[in-house]
Motif scaffolding. Sequence first.
Motif, PDB file in Angstrom:
ATOM      1  N   VAL A  69      41.823 -10.793 -41.162  1.00 19.51           N
ATOM      2  CA  VAL A  69      41.965 -11.463 -42.458  1.00 19.51           C
ATOM      3  C   VAL A  69      42.024 -10.399 -43.545  1.00 19.51           C
ATOM      4  CG1 VAL A  69      40.945 -13.090 -44.085  1.00 19.51           C
ATOM      5  CG2 VAL A  69      40.728 -13.490 -41.630  1.00 19.51           C
ATOM      6  N   VAL A  70      43.072 -10.472 -44.379  1.00 21.05           N
ATOM      7  CA  VAL A  70      43.202  -9.550 -45.506  1.00 21.05           C
ATOM      8  C   VAL A  70      42.534 -10.196 -46.710  1.00 21.05           C
ATOM      9  CG1 VAL A  70      44.818  -8.317 -46.991  1.00 21.05           C
ATOM     10  CG2 VAL A  70      45.353  -8.645 -44.571  1.00 21.05           C
ATOM     11  N   PRO A  71      41.501  -9.572 -47.278  1.00 19.69           N
ATOM     12  CA  PRO A  71      40.793 -10.195 -48.402  1.00 19.69           C
ATOM     13  C   PRO A  71      41.589 -10.069 -49.698  1.00 19.69           C
ATOM     14  CG  PRO A  71      39.870  -8.035 -47.941  1.00 19.69           C
ATOM     15  CD  PRO A  71      40.908  -8.284 -46.887  1.00 19.69           C
ATOM     16  N   PRO A  72      41.304 -10.926 -50.678  1.00 21.76           N
ATOM     17  CA  PRO A  72      41.976 -10.801 -51.982  1.00 21.76           C
ATOM     18  C   PRO A  72      41.470  -9.578 -52.731  1.00 21.76           C
ATOM     19  CG  PRO A  72      40.287 -12.506 -52.057  1.00 21.76           C
ATOM     20  CD  PRO A  72      40.372 -12.061 -50.632  1.00 21.76           C
ATOM     21  N   GLY A  73      42.292  -9.101 -53.656  1.00 22.95           N
ATOM     22  CA  GLY A  73      41.913  -7.939 -54.459  1.00 22.95           C
ATOM     23  C   GLY A  73      43.038  -6.939 -54.529  1.00 22.95           C
ATOM     24  N   SER A  74      42.765  -5.863 -55.217  1.00 25.45           N
ATOM     25  CA  SER A  74      43.767  -4.820 -55.404  1.00 25.45           C
ATOM     26  C   SER A  74      44.001  -4.061 -54.106  1.00 25.45           C
ATOM     27  CB  SER A  74      43.312  -3.858 -56.503  1.00 25.45           C
ATOM     28  OG  SER A  74      44.249  -2.810 -56.659  1.00 25.45           O
TER      29      SER A  74
ATOM     30  N   LEU B 170      55.679 -11.265 -45.159  1.00 28.43           N
ATOM     31  CA  LEU B 170      54.550 -11.918 -44.500  1.00 28.43           C
ATOM     32  C   LEU B 170      54.048 -13.139 -45.264  1.00 28.43           C
ATOM     33  CD1 LEU B 170      52.606  -8.673 -43.547  1.00 28.43           C
ATOM     34  CD2 LEU B 170      53.926 -10.125 -42.016  1.00 28.43           C
ATOM     35  N   ASN B 171      54.773 -13.518 -46.325  1.00 31.79           N
ATOM     36  CA  ASN B 171      54.411 -14.699 -47.131  1.00 31.79           C
ATOM     37  C   ASN B 171      52.990 -14.600 -47.692  1.00 31.79           C
ATOM     38  OD1 ASN B 171      56.924 -16.004 -46.666  1.00 31.79           O
ATOM     39  ND2 ASN B 171      56.167 -16.738 -44.679  1.00 31.79           N
ATOM     40  N   ILE B 172      52.666 -13.418 -48.201  1.00 35.57           N
ATOM     41  CA  ILE B 172      51.347 -13.202 -48.810  1.00 35.57           C
ATOM     42  C   ILE B 172      51.501 -13.282 -50.321  1.00 35.57           C
ATOM     43  CG2 ILE B 172      49.430 -11.587 -49.101  1.00 35.57           C
ATOM     44  CD1 ILE B 172      50.087 -10.444 -46.366  1.00 35.57           C
TER      45      ILE B 172
ATOM     46  N   THR C  60      44.957 -14.558 -52.778  1.00 32.37           N
ATOM     47  CA  THR C  60      44.061 -15.345 -51.915  1.00 32.37           C
ATOM     48  C   THR C  60      43.895 -14.649 -50.567  1.00 32.37           C
ATOM     49  OG1 THR C  60      45.922 -16.656 -51.076  1.00 32.37           O
ATOM     50  CG2 THR C  60      44.722 -17.531 -52.990  1.00 32.37           C
ATOM     51  N   PRO C  61      42.783 -14.891 -49.854  1.00 28.27           N
ATOM     52  CA  PRO C  61      42.625 -14.303 -48.516  1.00 28.27           C
ATOM     53  C   PRO C  61      43.671 -14.846 -47.556  1.00 28.27           C
ATOM     54  CG  PRO C  61      40.874 -15.896 -48.967  1.00 28.27           C
ATOM     55  CD  PRO C  61      41.610 -15.700 -50.251  1.00 28.27           C
ATOM     56  N   VAL C  62      44.207 -13.972 -46.734  1.00 25.38           N
ATOM     57  CA  VAL C  62      45.291 -14.335 -45.822  1.00 25.38           C
ATOM     58  C   VAL C  62      44.901 -13.959 -44.398  1.00 25.38           C
ATOM     59  CG1 VAL C  62      47.712 -13.988 -45.218  1.00 25.38           C
ATOM     60  CG2 VAL C  62      47.004 -13.966 -47.616  1.00 25.38           C
ATOM     61  N   GLU C  63      45.041 -14.927 -43.476  1.00 24.96           N
ATOM     62  CA  GLU C  63      44.812 -14.657 -42.060  1.00 24.96           C
ATOM     63  C   GLU C  63      46.081 -14.044 -41.492  1.00 24.96           C
ATOM     64  OE1 GLU C  63      43.199 -16.896 -38.001  1.00 24.96           O
ATOM     65  OE2 GLU C  63      43.416 -17.998 -39.890  1.00 24.96           O
ATOM     66  N   LEU C  64      46.071 -12.727 -41.403  1.00 26.22           N
ATOM     67  CA  LEU C  64      47.280 -11.988 -41.042  1.00 26.22           C
ATOM     68  C   LEU C  64      47.592 -12.104 -39.556  1.00 26.22           C
ATOM     69  CD1 LEU C  64      49.440 -10.144 -42.289  1.00 26.22           C
ATOM     70  CD2 LEU C  64      48.008  -8.193 -41.664  1.00 26.22           C
TER      71      LEU C  64
ATOM     72  N   ALA D 223      52.539  -2.323 -40.016  1.00 26.63           N
ATOM     73  CA  ALA D 223      52.912  -1.461 -41.145  1.00 26.63           C
ATOM     74  C   ALA D 223      52.072  -1.765 -42.375  1.00 26.63           C
ATOM     75  CB  ALA D 223      54.400  -1.639 -41.453  1.00 26.63           C
ATOM     76  N   LEU D 224      51.825  -3.049 -42.628  1.00 23.04           N
ATOM     77  CA  LEU D 224      51.033  -3.422 -43.795  1.00 23.04           C
ATOM     78  C   LEU D 224      49.593  -2.928 -43.677  1.00 23.04           C
ATOM     79  CD1 LEU D 224      50.647  -4.905 -46.452  1.00 23.04           C
ATOM     80  CD2 LEU D 224      50.256  -7.013 -45.159  1.00 23.04           C
ATOM     81  N   LEU D 225      49.000  -3.122 -42.522  1.00 16.64           N
ATOM     82  CA  LEU D 225      47.616  -2.677 -42.324  1.00 16.64           C
ATOM     83  C   LEU D 225      47.509  -1.163 -42.415  1.00 16.64           C
ATOM     84  CD1 LEU D 225      46.569  -5.076 -39.426  1.00 16.64           C
ATOM     85  CD2 LEU D 225      45.731  -5.115 -41.770  1.00 16.64           C
ATOM     86  N   THR D 226      48.560  -0.448 -41.956  1.00 14.88           N
ATOM     87  CA  THR D 226      48.559   1.010 -42.073  1.00 14.88           C
ATOM     88  C   THR D 226      48.622   1.429 -43.534  1.00 14.88           C
ATOM     89  OG1 THR D 226      49.653   1.220 -39.914  1.00 14.88           O
ATOM     90  CG2 THR D 226      49.740   3.123 -41.393  1.00 14.88           C
ATOM     91  N   LYS D 227      49.471   0.758 -44.328  1.00 14.76           N
ATOM     92  CA  LYS D 227      49.570   1.071 -45.753  1.00 14.76           C
ATOM     93  C   LYS D 227      48.251   0.774 -46.478  1.00 14.76           C
ATOM     94  CE  LYS D 227      54.540   0.604 -46.408  1.00 14.76           C
ATOM     95  NZ  LYS D 227      54.705   1.956 -47.004  1.00 14.76           N
ATOM     96  N   LEU D 228      47.558  -0.282 -46.038  1.00 20.36           N
ATOM     97  CA  LEU D 228      46.279  -0.625 -46.663  1.00 20.36           C
ATOM     98  C   LEU D 228      45.140   0.266 -46.174  1.00 20.36           C
ATOM     99  CD1 LEU D 228      46.451  -4.552 -46.534  1.00 20.36           C
ATOM    100  CD2 LEU D 228      46.892  -3.051 -48.496  1.00 20.36           C
ATOM    101  N   GLY D 229      45.429   1.089 -45.150  1.00 23.19           N
ATOM    102  CA  GLY D 229      44.405   1.991 -44.627  1.00 23.19           C
ATOM    103  C   GLY D 229      43.317   1.280 -43.842  1.00 23.19           C
ATOM    104  N   ARG D 230      43.658   0.172 -43.240  1.00 19.47           N
ATOM    105  CA  ARG D 230      42.656  -0.608 -42.504  1.00 19.47           C
ATOM    106  C   ARG D 230      42.786  -0.394 -40.998  1.00 19.47           C
ATOM    107  NH1 ARG D 230      41.825  -6.642 -43.820  1.00 19.47           N
ATOM    108  NH2 ARG D 230      39.973  -6.074 -42.624  1.00 19.47           N
ATOM    109  N   LYS D 231      41.633  -0.285 -40.347  1.00 17.42           N
ATOM    110  CA  LYS D 231      41.558  -0.234 -38.878  1.00 17.42           C
ATOM    111  C   LYS D 231      40.755  -1.454 -38.427  1.00 17.42           C
ATOM    112  CE  LYS D 231      41.899   4.789 -38.500  1.00 17.42           C
ATOM    113  NZ  LYS D 231      41.255   6.024 -37.985  1.00 17.42           N
ATOM    114  N   PRO D 232      41.435  -2.560 -38.205  1.00 21.51           N
ATOM    115  CA  PRO D 232      40.714  -3.819 -37.972  1.00 21.51           C
ATOM    116  C   PRO D 232      40.080  -3.952 -36.596  1.00 21.51           C
ATOM    117  CG  PRO D 232      43.068  -4.171 -37.757  1.00 21.51           C
ATOM    118  CD  PRO D 232      42.895  -2.750 -38.170  1.00 21.51           C
ATOM    119  N   PHE D 233      40.548  -3.174 -35.627  1.00 22.53           N
ATOM    120  CA  PHE D 233      40.064  -3.341 -34.257  1.00 22.53           C
ATOM    121  C   PHE D 233      39.087  -2.229 -33.896  1.00 22.53           C
ATOM    122  CE2 PHE D 233      44.588  -5.076 -33.566  1.00 22.53           C
ATOM    123  CZ  PHE D 233      44.213  -6.286 -34.120  1.00 22.53           C
TER     124      PHE D 233
END
Length: 322
Positions: free
Chosen positions: A125-130, A144-146, A159-163, A176-186
Amino acid sequence: MAVKLTKMQKKMNYDAKLSRLLDHYTQILVVGADNVGSNQLQNIRHGLRGDSIVLMGKNTMMKRTIRLHAEKTGNKDVLNLVPLLVGNVGLVFTKGDLKEVSDVVAKYKVAAPARVGLIAPIDVVVPPGSTGLDPSQTSFFQVLNIPTKINKGTVEIITPVELIQKGEKVGSSEAALLTKLGRKPFSYGLIVQYVYENGSVFTPEVLYLTEDDLVEKFAVGLSQVAAFSLAVSYPSLAAAPHMIVNGYKNVLSMAVATEYSFKHAEKAKEYLKDPSKFEAAAAPVSVGASSSGAPAAVEKEQKKEEPVESSEEEVGLMGLFD
């Protein structure tokens, strides 16, 4: 210079090592090793050093060695391990507490990015915010319709989005989006799938059962046995108290409905002949309640009488000056 071993020699050494471990250990954890790197596995081995040994290998080799070991030693219990060797798994041999070893194994997890084609182990889930991305990056979010907006020169998620949902494959856009956001979700590590102990196989959830859980499960099973025994009229230790009480009720109802009587039925018959005895039995409670309320009532009456007396005195005094 070290002598390079042939494939046959390596197989023989592996077979001897696994057989030796099966001889000396009666507690084994079957662990899943998907997406676990060599450095991470080395850290796990270091953390378990002392009373536990991690052994990885091909499933076919492990199954073959276990079968040969069972035939050679006559220990058929180890054959229960064979059906568990499916997928990318390994064996953790231990002489320590199974729960503690399982906790140590679960502790060594490493965060990992979402790579294309991986099966998501959890919901992402991608949280809302900058996001910190400039407005030229909005195309990723549109694909991704975000829903986004531009705020202070950066893209902001509204809004929070279940990616990604658990069990889905990670797509190229999501990765690609998660890489740009710098997130390692797993996060990946060895996952305990089964526990083997002296020939018995059970799931790791059993290790975390408390005494309260065992008492609760025992009570549920006991109630089910009692209910079944009562339903089929089959005597059992669990249903015996209920059967005795039900039998007493039947005998008591028969005594009340007929002239037949016995010692414990006399009191019930007396109550039915003279219902006023029910009131007599409840009288002590009402008397106690009334006695406790009596002083308060007397005090209220005294308070009510005092203003009347003072008013009469005032009337009398005023009459003297008439």
